[in-house]
Scaffold this active site. Structure first.
Site: not given
Ligand SMILES: Cc1ncc(C[n+]2csc(CCOP(=O)(O)OP(=O)(O)O)c2C)c(N)n1
Length: 713
Positions: A49, A137, A139, A210, A283, A377, A431, A493, A539
């Site tokens: 790039h 890398g 993004l 761009i 680019h 947990r 998250e 869930h 749980r």
């Protein structure tokens, strides 16, 4: 022909230069060197790039010569400013700056850009290149890392600095592109940074309008500055075609801000390229010879020269890279004074920065009496609290599920704007950012971090988990509500394929403990490891296993006594025999809450004259690290194997081998109470026993030949 505005390169021709002319010439040449290195490296690699590094060369020049506090000879100096190139595809910008400022990145490496084993990798990679602070890398992730670094710095400063003794005092600088700011993860991270008032964070946004598909107005038309102002950021602007000094001035203003700063920098991709400037063609592909010649011409650069680094540029930027050595020695002097005044704190600071846990911490791992019932947990919450009491650098939090994830630490306060002395992080319902911020904190050093959510939402942080694994960051994930045991919340869930997905990430240790005792062991493994660890927890309540009862007969296969096999410490090997049974032709392999079920099924089978072994297999990756012989001994050579796990079957064939069977879930769950779901979906002792008997019978019917295949033997 030489452009009269630019004296010939190779020597600093000062004749006739205006006052300050030498500096100006050196700056221009340094910037031109950064630009041409990017063009040449991408051209030689035939991939990469070029356009963005060219556009951002003045910014990089400003950062590495005027703005950042660093020493090229001390790339791991703890009090250095951190730099994150969130748009990792523009890696040549970073490599050029590192090379010119004197880091251990040679021109040879840059010539080998993107080639096998070159430290100038396609995208910046932590560990491959001195001076690269994080792997970028994907993004948006880098911006999240930068937020984590800035947070880690403030928390460390709060914990260790004393009046007159400032030993933690640095900043975080980042460059983000349109793509970075389109990605949701950066929005979450920026929102959190604004909330927390992380004023030592400054992000330069390359507003070049761009992306790959063309101009950003195809898909991105919001006012980014207004968005960041709404997050509580300080927003500055650098106009099109601004000189490098404009970036330095913006950085100076950022230093005085009481909020994180976004500098919106209007730029033109591939400036000077005759036809590709300001187009998406610049680019992500080599510019081609004609464009490069044209761009070099516009810079007054010799058109035929490639990878040209004028000595005066190396000397000039190298001097900037060397200046920081004095800062390092000043810091060392201050640290010595700190050590004299606060020896305990200094010892703790050094220990935390080196990532060493306090001596004897393991002795504080809790033990759980057999017979009592508690969810893993809850066991994790108790273990976390016991460890937090002796490991002050253990900090973290949840994405708005602290109560459900059992991540509260008794007596610990929350981290909030201006109150960075707490230990509990409130990520909010973010998250994606949690994953990226945890990575940034781990990269910064000084903290052992954990983050929590429901296992189902681990998908929302998968990109960051993958990067943690790639970078070998010791982040602990607490993923609770790990199966249809979630119950009434229903299939949205109830995790099904999440375990298989996490297990497929190289270097991520996935642990699904069977009871509270294994949970404590799982925390031990997590804190002793180099890379990231996912704790996958129930749980619902599970009995603490009565291990002595389940290992009455010793192991004919291993020659190891049952007492040595049964303790939860077996988790450290990834899998171990929980219940041995002389003459057994069946082995039930289970993880987490299904271990209890496998034991019940084994009882049932034994009562019907079919003895069965039971193996707890909490971590496939740890188990894979054993020798084939060790694994086979645990799995039971020649036995028919039945996998029992309330999750997708994908991967179990590896342990089950030919002739075995899976009691697993290759469908979504349903909305109903957990007990009903387990019953309806086949997770009953009766169904497991029947499946096992059927597999045994089918295998026997095929005759002895079918027993010859043992995948692991
Ligand atoms: C999460 C993610 N999605 C997609 C890509 C592929 N990709 C790399 S660069 C890019 C375009 C980015 O444009 P921009 O961020 O404006 O960079 P610039 O063109 O300014 O260099 C894309 C889609 C990626 N690296 N990461």
């Amino acid at each position: 022909m030489t452009d009269p505005r630019h004296p010939p390169v190779g020597s600093v021709a000062l004749g006739g230069a205006a006052p300050g002319g030498e500096e100006r010439v050196l700056a221009e040449r340094s910037i031109a060197t950064l630009k041409t290195l990017a063009m040449d490296a991408v051209e030689k690699a035939r991939s990469g790039h070029p356009g963005t590094p060219m556009a951002l060369a003045p910014l990089a020049y400003a950062l590495w010569t005027r703005v950042m506090s660093y020493s090229a000879a001390h790339p791991r100096w703890p009090d250095r400013d951190r730099f994150v190139l969130s748009c990792g595809h523009a890696s040549m910008l970073l490599y050029g700056a590192l090379h010119l400022s004197g880091y251990a990145l040679s021109l040879e490496a840059i010539r080998a850009f993107r080639q096998w084993h070159s430290p100038a990798a396609g995208h910046p990679e932590l560990g491959a290149t001195e001076g690269v602070e994080t792997t970028t890398g994907p993004l948006g992730q880098g911006l999240g890392n930068a937020v984590g670094m800035a947070l880690a710095e403030r928390m460390l400063a709060e914990r260790f600095n004393r009046p007159g003794h400032v030993v933690v005092d640095h900043r975080t600088w980042a460059i983000a592109s349109d793509g970075d700011l389109m990605e949701g993860v950066s929005a979450e991270a920026a929102s959190l940074a604004g909330h927390l008032g992380l004023a030592r964070l400054c992000v330069f946004y390359d507003d070049n309008r761009i992306t790959i598909d063309g101009r950003t107005d195809l898909s991105f038309s919001e006012d980014v500055g207004a968005r960041f102002r709404a997050y509580g950021w300080n927003v500055l602007h650098v106009p099109l075609d601004a000189p490098w000094s404009a970036y330095a001035e913006a950085a100076e203003q950022a230093r005085g801000a009481e909020a994180p700063t976004l500098v919106v920098c209007r730029t033109r991709i591939a400036p000077g390229a005759p036809t590709k400037e300001d187009t998406s063609e610049a680019h992500g592909a080599p510019l081609g010879e004609a464009e490069i010649r044209g761009a070099k011409r516009s810079l007054g650069w010799p058109e035929d020269a490639q990878f040209l680094v004028p000595p005066e540029v190396l000397a000039h930027m190298g001097a900037a890279g060397a200046r920081g050595a004095a800062r390092v020695s000043d810091w060392e002097t201050r640290l010595a004074a700190y050590r004299a005044a606060f020896p305990l704190e200094a010892h703790e600071l050094e220990r935390a920065l080196e990532g060493r846990l306090p001596a004897g911490w393991e002795a504080h791992l809790p033990t759980f009496a057999a017979g009592q019932k508690l969810a893993t947990r809850q066991a994790s919450g108790k273990t976390l609290n016991a460890l937090a009491a002796v490991i002050p650098e253990l900090v973290g939090g949840s994405a708005d599920l602290a109560g459900s994830n059992n991540t509260a630490i008794a007596g610990a306060s929350d981290v909030q704007r201006g109150r960075y002395g707490g230990r509990i992080l409130h990520f909010g319902v973010r998250e994606h950012a949690m994953g990226a911020v945890l990575n940034g904190m781990a990269l910064h050093g000084g903290w052992r971090v954990f983050g929590a959510t429901f296992l189902i939402f681990s998908d929302y942080m998968k990109p960051a988990i993958r990067l943690a694994a790639l970078m070998e960051l010791p982040v602990v994930y607490i993923f609770t509500h790990d199966s249809i045991g979630v119950g009434e919340d229903g299939p949205t869930h109830q995790p099904i394929e999440q375990l298989a997905g996490l297990r497929a990430i190289p270097g991520l240790c996935v642990l699904r403990p069977a009871d509270a005792s294994e949970t404590a062991e799982a925390w031990r493994v997590a804190l002793e490891r180099r890379g990231p660890t996912a704790l996958v927890l129930t749980r619902q309540a599970l009995a603490v296993l009565e291990r002595a009862r389940h290992a009455p007969e010793g192991s004919a296969h291993t020659g190891v006594s049952p007492a040595a096999l049964a303790p939860a410490a077996g988790l450290r090997r990834g899998g171990y025999v929980l219940r041995e049974s002389a003459g057994a032709r069946l082995t039930l392999l289970a993880t987490g809450s299904e271990v209890e079920l496998a034991l019940a099924a084994a009882d049932l089978l034994a009562s019907r004259g079919t003895p069965a072994r039971v193996v707890s297999l909490p971590s496939w990756d740890l188990f894979s690290a054993l020798s084939a012989a060790e694994r086979t001994a645990v799995l039971g050579p020649g036995t028919t194997r039945i996998a029992v796990e309330a999750a997708a079957s994908l991967g179990w064939e590896r342990w089950v081998g030919d002739g075995g069977a899976c009691v697993t879930l290759d469908r979504f769950g349903a909305s109903a109470p957990a007990a009903r779901l387990f019953q309806e979906l086949g997770f009953t002792a009766e169904h497991v026993a029947q499946t096992a008997r059927a597999a045994l019978t089918a295998r026997a019917a095929l005759g002895p030949a079918s027993r010859g295949t043992d995948l692991l033997g």
